[in-house]
Design an enzyme around this catalytic site. Structure first.
Site, mmCIF file in Angstrom:
data_model
loop_
_atom_site.group_PDB
_atom_site.id
_atom_site.type_symbol
_atom_site.label_atom_id
_atom_site.label_comp_id
_atom_site.label_asym_id
_atom_site.label_seq_id
_atom_site.Cartn_x
_atom_site.Cartn_y
_atom_site.Cartn_z
ATOM 1 N N ASP A 43 27.902 -18.848 93.690
ATOM 2 C CA ASP A 43 27.957 -18.989 92.229
ATOM 3 C C ASP A 43 28.395 -20.415 91.892
ATOM 4 O O ASP A 43 29.304 -20.970 92.497
ATOM 5 C CB ASP A 43 28.935 -17.963 91.638
ATOM 6 C CG ASP A 43 28.751 -17.800 90.148
ATOM 7 O OD1 ASP A 43 28.305 -16.714 89.724
ATOM 8 O OD2 ASP A 43 29.063 -18.762 89.394
ATOM 9 N N ASN A 98 27.517 -6.953 86.145
ATOM 10 C CA ASN A 98 27.686 -6.990 84.694
ATOM 11 C C ASN A 98 26.371 -6.565 84.053
ATOM 12 O O ASN A 98 25.295 -7.030 84.447
ATOM 13 C CB ASN A 98 28.042 -8.405 84.233
ATOM 14 C CG ASN A 98 29.393 -8.852 84.741
ATOM 15 O OD1 ASN A 98 30.315 -8.043 84.879
ATOM 16 N ND2 ASN A 98 29.528 -10.137 85.033
ATOM 17 N N GLY A 104 29.598 -9.310 79.746
ATOM 18 C CA GLY A 104 29.607 -10.628 80.368
ATOM 19 C C GLY A 104 28.314 -11.013 81.052
ATOM 20 O O GLY A 104 28.258 -12.054 81.713
ATOM 21 N N GLN A 105 27.249 -10.205 80.914
ATOM 22 C CA GLN A 105 25.989 -10.601 81.555
ATOM 23 C C GLN A 105 25.373 -11.759 80.779
ATOM 24 O O GLN A 105 25.208 -11.680 79.556
ATOM 25 C CB GLN A 105 24.999 -9.430 81.618
ATOM 26 C CG GLN A 105 23.766 -9.774 82.452
ATOM 27 C CD GLN A 105 22.784 -8.616 82.602
ATOM 28 O OE1 GLN A 105 22.938 -7.566 81.974
ATOM 29 N NE2 GLN A 105 21.777 -8.810 83.438
ATOM 30 N N HIS A 111 21.686 -8.973 89.385
ATOM 31 C CA HIS A 111 22.439 -9.682 90.424
ATOM 32 C C HIS A 111 23.758 -8.992 90.672
ATOM 33 O O HIS A 111 24.417 -8.544 89.739
ATOM 34 C CB HIS A 111 22.670 -11.149 90.059
ATOM 35 C CG HIS A 111 23.297 -11.355 88.716
ATOM 36 N ND1 HIS A 111 22.578 -11.321 87.545
ATOM 37 C CD2 HIS A 111 24.580 -11.606 88.352
ATOM 38 C CE1 HIS A 111 23.384 -11.543 86.523
ATOM 39 N NE2 HIS A 111 24.612 -11.713 86.974
HETATM 40 P P1 5GP Z 1 26.495 -12.871 84.726
HETATM 41 O O1 5GP Z 1 27.410 -13.577 83.742
HETATM 42 O O2 5GP Z 1 25.097 -12.744 84.154
HETATM 43 O O3 5GP Z 1 27.021 -11.594 85.273
HETATM 44 O O4 5GP Z 1 26.416 -13.826 85.992
HETATM 45 C C1 5GP Z 1 25.656 -14.992 86.016
HETATM 46 C C2 5GP Z 1 26.322 -15.915 87.012
HETATM 47 O O5 5GP Z 1 25.414 -16.948 87.327
HETATM 48 C C3 5GP Z 1 27.594 -16.572 86.492
HETATM 49 O O6 5GP Z 1 28.687 -16.217 87.328
HETATM 50 C C4 5GP Z 1 27.279 -18.070 86.553
HETATM 51 O O7 5GP Z 1 28.378 -18.855 86.961
HETATM 52 C C5 5GP Z 1 26.143 -18.122 87.543
HETATM 53 N N1 5GP Z 1 25.228 -19.223 87.338
HETATM 54 C C6 5GP Z 1 24.713 -19.642 86.144
HETATM 55 N N2 5GP Z 1 23.866 -20.670 86.332
HETATM 56 C C7 5GP Z 1 23.849 -20.893 87.682
HETATM 57 C C8 5GP Z 1 23.129 -21.842 88.495
HETATM 58 O O8 5GP Z 1 22.342 -22.678 88.037
HETATM 59 N N3 5GP Z 1 23.377 -21.811 89.826
HETATM 60 C C9 5GP Z 1 24.230 -20.889 90.377
HETATM 61 N N4 5GP Z 1 24.399 -20.941 91.721
HETATM 62 N N5 5GP Z 1 24.909 -19.979 89.648
HETATM 63 C C10 5GP Z 1 24.710 -19.995 88.307
#
Ligand code: 5GP
Ligand code: ZN
Length: 125
Positions: A43, A98, A104-105, A111
Site C-alpha cells: 500500500d 472495506n 472507507g472504500q 481488494h
Molecule cells: P480502500 O480505501 O479503498 O479500502 O483502499 C485503497 C487503498 O489503496 C488505500 O489504502 C490507499 O492507500 C491505496 N492506494 C491508493 N492509491 C494507490 C497507489 O497508487 N498505489 C498503491 N500501492 N496503493 C494505493
C-alpha cells in the site's frame, strides 16, 4: 431475488480504475506476489509495518460482488493473503475488505488489506 450484475461488475478491465491499471502494469507498484488470478503489492500509504493489498486481476467493485461472480478467485485472494503473511513472518494479522465509502472504500476494485507487524485493536475504528 438476485439482480443481474451490472455490466461494469462483469470482470472486464475499467479504463478509470487505478487497480486495473496496476494489474496492467500501466501504473507502477511494489509487487510482492503475482499469480494467474491475483496480484499483491505494498500500500502506498501504509497503516501498519506490513500493509499489503491483495487484489483479483478481474475487476469487481467489492469483495461480495467478486464472491458472487467468481468465488474461486476470492478464495485465491485469501489464500495469497495467507502466503504473503507467511513471507512477512506475521503470526497475527488482519484482513480487511472495506466496502462502501462510509466504511472507507476509496478504490472500487475489490481488494484485501493485509495488515500486521503491530498490535491491532478490536473493535476497529
Ligand atoms: P480502500 O480505501 O479503498 O479500502 O483502499 C485503497 C487503498 O489503496 C488505500 O489504502 C490507499 O492507500 C491505496 N492506494 C491508493 N492509491 C494507490 C497507489 O497508487 N498505489 C498503491 N500501492 N496503493 C494505493
Ligand atoms: Zn479495476
Amino acid at each position: 431475488m438476485a439482480q443481474e450484475p451490472r455490466r461494469e461488475d462483469g470482470g472486464e478491465p475499467q479504463d478509470d480504475c487505478l487497480f486495473c491499471k496496476i494489474v496492467a502494469g500501466q501504473i507502477p507498484a511494489t509487487l510482492v506476489r503475482e499469480t494467474d488470478t491475483v496480484v499483491a503489492f505494498r500500500d502506498i500509504n501504509p497503516q501498519a509495518p506490513t500493509h499489503i493489498l491483495v487484489i483479483p486481476k478481474l475487476h469487481y467493485p467489492d469483495a461480495a460482488s467478486l464472491a458472487a461472480a467468481e468465488p474461486g478467485v476470492l478464495a485465491d485472494v485469501l489464500r495469497e493473503a495467507g502466503e504473503v503473511a507467511g513471507e512477512e513472518k506475521l503470526d497475527s494479522y488482519r484482513i480487511v475488505f472495506n466496502t462502501g465509502s462510509g466504511a472507507g472504500q476509496t478504490v472500487f476494485h475489490a481488494h484485501a488489506h493485509l495488515l500486521g507487524g503491530r498490535g491491532l485493536q478490536w473493535p476497529p475504528g
